[in-house]
Design a protein around this motif. Structure first.
Motif, short mmCIF file in Angstrom:
data_model
loop_
_atom_site.label_atom_id
_atom_site.label_comp_id
_atom_site.label_asym_id
_atom_site.label_seq_id
_atom_site.Cartn_x
_atom_site.Cartn_y
_atom_site.Cartn_z
N SER A 123 0.80 -1.22 0.00
CA SER A 123 0.00 0.00 0.00
C SER A 123 0.83 1.27 0.00
O SER A 123 0.38 2.32 -0.45
CB SER A 123 -0.96 0.01 1.20
N LEU A 124 2.08 1.21 0.48
CA LEU A 124 2.91 2.41 0.53
C LEU A 124 4.12 2.35 -0.41
O LEU A 124 4.98 3.22 -0.37
CB LEU A 124 3.41 2.64 1.97
N ALA A 125 4.16 1.34 -1.28
CA ALA A 125 5.34 1.17 -2.13
C ALA A 125 5.58 2.38 -3.02
O ALA A 125 6.69 2.91 -3.09
CB ALA A 125 5.17 -0.09 -3.00
N THR A 126 4.55 2.84 -3.71
CA THR A 126 4.71 3.98 -4.60
C THR A 126 4.99 5.25 -3.82
O THR A 126 5.86 6.05 -4.19
CB THR A 126 3.45 4.17 -5.46
N ASP A 127 4.28 5.43 -2.71
CA ASP A 127 4.47 6.63 -1.89
C ASP A 127 5.90 6.72 -1.34
O ASP A 127 6.49 7.79 -1.33
CB ASP A 127 3.49 6.62 -0.71
N ALA A 128 6.43 5.61 -0.88
CA ALA A 128 7.76 5.62 -0.28
C ALA A 128 8.80 6.13 -1.28
O ALA A 128 9.67 6.93 -0.94
CB ALA A 128 8.14 4.23 0.20
N GLY A 129 8.69 5.69 -2.52
CA GLY A 129 9.66 6.09 -3.52
C GLY A 129 9.57 7.56 -3.90
O GLY A 129 10.53 8.12 -4.44
N ARG A 130 8.45 8.19 -3.60
CA ARG A 130 8.25 9.59 -3.97
C ARG A 130 8.52 10.56 -2.83
O ARG A 130 8.48 11.77 -3.04
CB ARG A 130 6.81 9.79 -4.45
N HIS A 131 8.76 10.03 -1.65
CA HIS A 131 8.89 10.91 -0.50
C HIS A 131 10.32 10.99 0.01
O HIS A 131 11.25 10.51 -0.62
CB HIS A 131 7.89 10.50 0.58
N SER A 132 10.47 11.59 1.15
CA SER A 132 11.79 11.91 1.68
C SER A 132 12.62 10.67 1.97
O SER A 132 12.10 9.55 2.07
CB SER A 132 11.64 12.72 2.98
N GLU A 133 13.91 10.88 2.14
CA GLU A 133 14.79 9.77 2.49
C GLU A 133 14.40 9.17 3.84
O GLU A 133 14.60 7.97 4.07
CB GLU A 133 16.24 10.23 2.52
N ALA A 134 13.85 9.98 4.72
CA ALA A 134 13.42 9.46 6.02
C ALA A 134 12.28 8.47 5.86
O ALA A 134 12.25 7.41 6.51
CB ALA A 134 12.99 10.61 6.94
N VAL A 135 11.32 8.79 4.98
CA VAL A 135 10.22 7.86 4.71
C VAL A 135 10.76 6.61 4.04
O VAL A 135 10.40 5.48 4.39
CB VAL A 135 9.14 8.53 3.83
N GLN A 136 11.64 6.79 3.06
CA GLN A 136 12.23 5.65 2.36
C GLN A 136 13.01 4.76 3.32
O GLN A 136 12.99 3.53 3.19
CB GLN A 136 13.11 6.14 1.22
N SER A 137 13.70 5.36 4.26
CA SER A 137 14.47 4.58 5.23
C SER A 137 13.57 3.76 6.13
O SER A 137 13.86 2.59 6.42
CB SER A 137 15.35 5.51 6.08
N ALA A 138 12.45 4.35 6.55
CA ALA A 138 11.49 3.61 7.38
C ALA A 138 10.90 2.45 6.60
O ALA A 138 10.71 1.34 7.13
CB ALA A 138 10.39 4.54 7.87
N TYR A 139 10.61 2.70 5.33
CA TYR A 139 10.07 1.65 4.46
C TYR A 139 11.12 0.55 4.26
O TYR A 139 10.81 -0.65 4.37
CB TYR A 139 9.66 2.26 3.12
N ALA A 140 12.36 0.95 3.96
CA ALA A 140 13.42 -0.02 3.74
C ALA A 140 13.67 -0.88 4.97
O ALA A 140 13.93 -2.08 4.87
CB ALA A 140 14.71 0.70 3.33
#
Length: 202
Positions: A113-130
């Motif tokens: 559900s957040l895959a696309t969003d994570a790639g479009r947002h800040s590195e902090a969001v991407q780090s939490a997703y990763a």
């Protein structure tokens, strides 16, 4: 006017997190405005900044909390071991690629559900997703190693990780596809889920 207690403030903050978790996963982070979010949480628009410095900070926390809950389910399933419904990984796949999970995008695992969003947002969001993705990969790889040992087989940890990446990628991809076509091609959506359940662990 009575002062808000620490307990009230903590409860309000949790209400915002829970509302954001549902709305971000079902609608996308960018589609949710702060006013709409606060209304869903039962609070006033202006109160948002008493709890979070920005919407981005909220998104980071939502991502982390959503993964914590999802990984908790994974850990409990693995701890329970095999049962009449199959091995832990078989049960994980069955639950992940179920119609219930598909039809409740505001809950469950945030990976799809957040895959696309994570790639479009800040590195902090991407780090939490990763970090959440890594949690799944680590759990899957450990279970592949445990299953192999139980059967008297030996696999390299690198091979277990490759299997984990393949499995999780197939699960997330199948769920995303099934959700994308559910309303216009429900039979195709069901077919994607069924095929994923039948072959993810081949």
């Amino acid at each position: 006017m009575p002062r808000i207690t620490k307990q009230d403030k903590a409860r309000n903050r949790q209400n915002i997190l829970e509302a954001a978790s549902r709305m971000f996963r079902s609608q996308g982070i960018d589609a949710v405005g702060i006013a709409e979010l606060m209304k869903e949480a039962g609070l006033t628009h202006g109160g948002f900044y008493n709890h979070f410095a920005s919407k981005n900070d909220l998104a980071v926390e939502v991502c982390g909390a959503s993964y914590a809950a999802s990984l908790g389910v994974l850990a409990r399933t693995i701890e329970d071991g095999p049962d009449q419904d199959g091995s832990p990984l078989e049960r994980v796949v069955a639950g992940y690629l179920s119609t219930t999970h598909r039809d409740t995008p505001d809950g469950g695992c945030p990976s799809a559900s957040l895959a696309t969003d994570a790639g479009r947002h800040s590195e902090a969001v991407q780090s939490a997703y990763a970090e959440g993705v890594e949690g799944y990969l680590t759990g899957f790889a450990a279970e592949f190693l445990r299953e192999a040992e139980e059967k008297g087989h030996e696999i390299d940890p690198a091979e277990a990780r490759h299997r984990a990446i393949r499995l999780f990628s197939e699960m997330v991809g199948a769920l995303m596809l099934a959700r994308a076509v559910r309303n216009v091609e429900p039979e195709l959506s069901d077919e994607i889920l069924q095929t994923g359940r039948d072959h993810a662990l081949d």
